[in-house]
Design a protein around this motif. Sequence first.
Motif, PDB file in Angstrom:
ATOM      1  N   TYR A 115       0.837  -1.198   0.000  1.00  0.00           N
ATOM      2  CA  TYR A 115       0.000   0.000   0.000  1.00  0.00           C
ATOM      3  C   TYR A 115       0.878   1.257   0.000  1.00  0.00           C
ATOM      4  CZ  TYR A 115      -3.319   3.472   1.812  1.00  0.00           C
ATOM      5  OH  TYR A 115      -4.087   4.596   1.995  1.00  0.00           O
ATOM      6  N   ASP A 116       1.886   1.290   0.887  1.00  0.00           N
ATOM      7  CA  ASP A 116       2.780   2.447   0.945  1.00  0.00           C
ATOM      8  C   ASP A 116       3.627   2.563  -0.320  1.00  0.00           C
ATOM      9  OD1 ASP A 116       1.869   3.336   3.364  1.00  0.00           O
ATOM     10  OD2 ASP A 116       3.589   2.671   4.541  1.00  0.00           O
ATOM     11  N   ASP A 117       4.051   1.423  -0.877  1.00  0.00           N
ATOM     12  CA  ASP A 117       4.834   1.463  -2.108  1.00  0.00           C
ATOM     13  C   ASP A 117       4.010   2.060  -3.255  1.00  0.00           C
ATOM     14  OD1 ASP A 117       7.148   0.449  -1.033  1.00  0.00           O
ATOM     15  OD2 ASP A 117       6.778  -1.623  -1.642  1.00  0.00           O
ATOM     16  N   GLN A 118       2.744   1.755  -3.274  1.00  0.00           N
ATOM     17  CA  GLN A 118       1.871   2.329  -4.311  1.00  0.00           C
ATOM     18  C   GLN A 118       1.758   3.841  -4.139  1.00  0.00           C
ATOM     19  OE1 GLN A 118      -1.657  -0.022  -3.663  1.00  0.00           O
ATOM     20  NE2 GLN A 118      -1.021  -1.634  -5.093  1.00  0.00           N
ATOM     21  N   ILE A 119       1.682   4.284  -2.878  1.00  0.00           N
ATOM     22  CA  ILE A 119       1.630   5.724  -2.610  1.00  0.00           C
ATOM     23  C   ILE A 119       2.939   6.378  -3.037  1.00  0.00           C
ATOM     24  CG2 ILE A 119       1.578   7.470  -0.781  1.00  0.00           C
ATOM     25  CD1 ILE A 119      -0.444   5.747   0.683  1.00  0.00           C
ATOM     26  N   ARG A 120       4.066   5.716  -2.768  1.00  0.00           N
ATOM     27  CA  ARG A 120       5.363   6.267  -3.175  1.00  0.00           C
ATOM     28  C   ARG A 120       5.394   6.498  -4.682  1.00  0.00           C
ATOM     29  NH1 ARG A 120       6.917   2.432   0.894  1.00  0.00           N
ATOM     30  NH2 ARG A 120       7.903   3.542   2.641  1.00  0.00           N
ATOM     31  N   ALA A 121       4.939   5.509  -5.416  1.00  0.00           N
ATOM     32  CA  ALA A 121       4.933   5.628  -6.877  1.00  0.00           C
ATOM     33  C   ALA A 121       4.025   6.770  -7.336  1.00  0.00           C
ATOM     34  CB  ALA A 121       4.479   4.300  -7.496  1.00  0.00           C
ATOM     35  N   ARG A 122       2.853   6.888  -6.739  1.00  0.00           N
ATOM     36  CA  ARG A 122       1.918   7.952  -7.127  1.00  0.00           C
ATOM     37  C   ARG A 122       2.438   9.326  -6.716  1.00  0.00           C
ATOM     38  NH1 ARG A 122      -2.146   3.922  -5.680  1.00  0.00           N
ATOM     39  NH2 ARG A 122      -2.354   4.800  -3.582  1.00  0.00           N
ATOM     40  N   GLU A 123       3.093   9.396  -5.553  1.00  0.00           N
ATOM     41  CA  GLU A 123       3.672  10.669  -5.105  1.00  0.00           C
ATOM     42  C   GLU A 123       4.785  11.107  -6.058  1.00  0.00           C
ATOM     43  OE1 GLU A 123       2.936  12.864  -2.971  1.00  0.00           O
ATOM     44  OE2 GLU A 123       1.505  11.917  -1.630  1.00  0.00           O
ATOM     45  N   TYR A 124       5.592  10.146  -6.469  1.00  0.00           N
ATOM     46  CA  TYR A 124       6.675  10.482  -7.399  1.00  0.00           C
ATOM     47  C   TYR A 124       6.106  11.068  -8.696  1.00  0.00           C
ATOM     48  CZ  TYR A 124      10.663  10.200 -10.475  1.00  0.00           C
ATOM     49  OH  TYR A 124      11.658  10.528 -11.359  1.00  0.00           O
ATOM     50  N   GLU A 125       5.097  10.427  -9.218  1.00  0.00           N
ATOM     51  CA  GLU A 125       4.483  10.894 -10.458  1.00  0.00           C
ATOM     52  C   GLU A 125       3.839  12.277 -10.283  1.00  0.00           C
ATOM     53  OE1 GLU A 125       1.881   7.651 -11.188  1.00  0.00           O
ATOM     54  OE2 GLU A 125       3.352   6.476 -12.296  1.00  0.00           O
ATOM     55  N   ALA A 126       3.213  12.488  -9.108  1.00  0.00           N
ATOM     56  CA  ALA A 126       2.541  13.771  -8.858  1.00  0.00           C
ATOM     57  C   ALA A 126       3.540  14.910  -8.711  1.00  0.00           C
ATOM     58  CB  ALA A 126       1.680  13.659  -7.595  1.00  0.00           C
ATOM     59  N   LEU A 127       4.632  14.665  -7.999  1.00  0.00           N
ATOM     60  CA  LEU A 127       5.607  15.721  -7.738  1.00  0.00           C
ATOM     61  C   LEU A 127       6.520  15.970  -8.932  1.00  0.00           C
ATOM     62  CD1 LEU A 127       6.497  14.734  -4.068  1.00  0.00           C
ATOM     63  CD2 LEU A 127       5.294  16.802  -4.773  1.00  0.00           C
ATOM     64  N   TYR A 128       7.115  14.901  -9.443  1.00  0.00           N
ATOM     65  CA  TYR A 128       8.073  15.083 -10.531  1.00  0.00           C
ATOM     66  C   TYR A 128       7.411  15.215 -11.888  1.00  0.00           C
ATOM     67  CZ  TYR A 128      11.618  14.219  -7.063  1.00  0.00           C
ATOM     68  OH  TYR A 128      12.414  14.325  -5.958  1.00  0.00           O
ATOM     69  N   GLY A 129       6.129  14.910 -11.967  1.00  0.00           N
ATOM     70  CA  GLY A 129       5.391  15.149 -13.202  1.00  0.00           C
ATOM     71  C   GLY A 129       4.915  16.583 -13.309  1.00  0.00           C
ATOM     72  N   ASP A 130       5.073  17.352 -12.222  1.00  0.00           N
ATOM     73  CA  ASP A 130       4.666  18.759 -12.229  1.00  0.00           C
ATOM     74  C   ASP A 130       5.684  19.589 -13.010  1.00  0.00           C
ATOM     75  OD1 ASP A 130       2.883  20.934 -10.730  1.00  0.00           O
ATOM     76  OD2 ASP A 130       4.980  21.605 -10.646  1.00  0.00           O
ATOM     77  N   ASN A 131       5.195  20.543 -13.812  1.00  0.00           N
ATOM     78  CA  ASN A 131       6.092  21.364 -14.643  1.00  0.00           C
ATOM     79  C   ASN A 131       7.089  22.174 -13.828  1.00  0.00           C
ATOM     80  OD1 ASN A 131       4.876  20.469 -16.993  1.00  0.00           O
ATOM     81  ND2 ASN A 131       3.360  22.133 -17.019  1.00  0.00           N
TER      82      ASN A 131
END
Length: 266
Positions: free
Chosen positions: A191-207
Motif C-alpha cells: 500500500y505504501d509502495d503504491q503511494i510512493r509511486a503515485r507521489e513520485y508521479e505527482a511531484l516530478y510530473g509537475d512542470n
Amino acid sequence: MRKSGFLGNAALLAAAFAGFALSASASAASSSDAELQQQIQGKLKNKEFAQVTVKSNNGIVTLNGTVDKYQAKVDAEKKVRKMSAVKEVDDEIQVAGKQVPDATLQATLNKKLAYDQFGQPTGPGRAAFNGVFGYENTYDNITAAVNDGVVTLDGAVRWEQDKKSANALVAQQDGVKDVIDKVKVLPASIYDDQIRAREYEALYGDNVLGRYGMDPAAPIRIVVDNGHVSLYGTVQSQMEKNIASIRAGQVSGVFSVQNNLQVSKS
C-alpha cells in the motif's frame, strides 16, 4: 568420642575436597580465559588493531586500547562476538585518529549521505523502483548531527540495506568517535509502495517541480509511513514548497502530508 572424632574428620575431608574442587574450577576457568585471550588476539592481529588489548573473565571479554577509525572499533567487536566461547563483549576501545571539527565533519557526512545508495537497487522490491519511480534514494531521508565527534544518525529509510549503508559510510569517515543510530526502517507495505509511486508521479510530473529530479543528491524526498507522507529537501521558493504540498495532498490513499521542505536562502 571416637564417633564424634570420625565425624569431625569427615567434615574436614569434605571441606578440603570442596576447597580443592573450587581451586581446580578456578584454575580451569583461568586457563580457559587465558586460552580465549590468545585466540582473540590471534583474530585481532591486523595492523589496525595493534593498540587493542584483550581481557577475559569467565568468557566476558573487555576490549581496551585505541584505533584510528570507528570502523576498526566496530570490526573488532564483531570479530570477538562471533567466537563461540565469548559470552559478552564490553567494548571500551577509543577512537584516537584524525581530529575533525564537528561542523566540518557534519557537512561532509551529510553531503555523502545525500548521494549514498544512488544507483544501487538492492534488496527486496528495490528493482521495481529503479529507473521507473525515480532515484533509489528518493524514498529515504537520513541526516547526521555531530557533537564532539559523536555522530547521531536520524531519519527513515524504505530498505534495511540503506540503513546499513549509511552506518558503514559514517564508520569509515575520519573524525568519527562514536555513532548513535536512530534511523527507522519503514515497514514493508505494498500500500505504501503504491503511494510512493503515485507521489513520485505527482511531484516530478509537475512542470515546476520536475527539475528536482535532475540531481540525485537533491531530490524532493518522499517518506511514506502507513499512508502518512513527509516531504524533505530544499526548493528554491515558497511557491514551489506550496505547490509540493498541493500535489502531494492530491494523491489518492494519503492520510496526511507533512511538508518539511526548506526554502533556499540564495
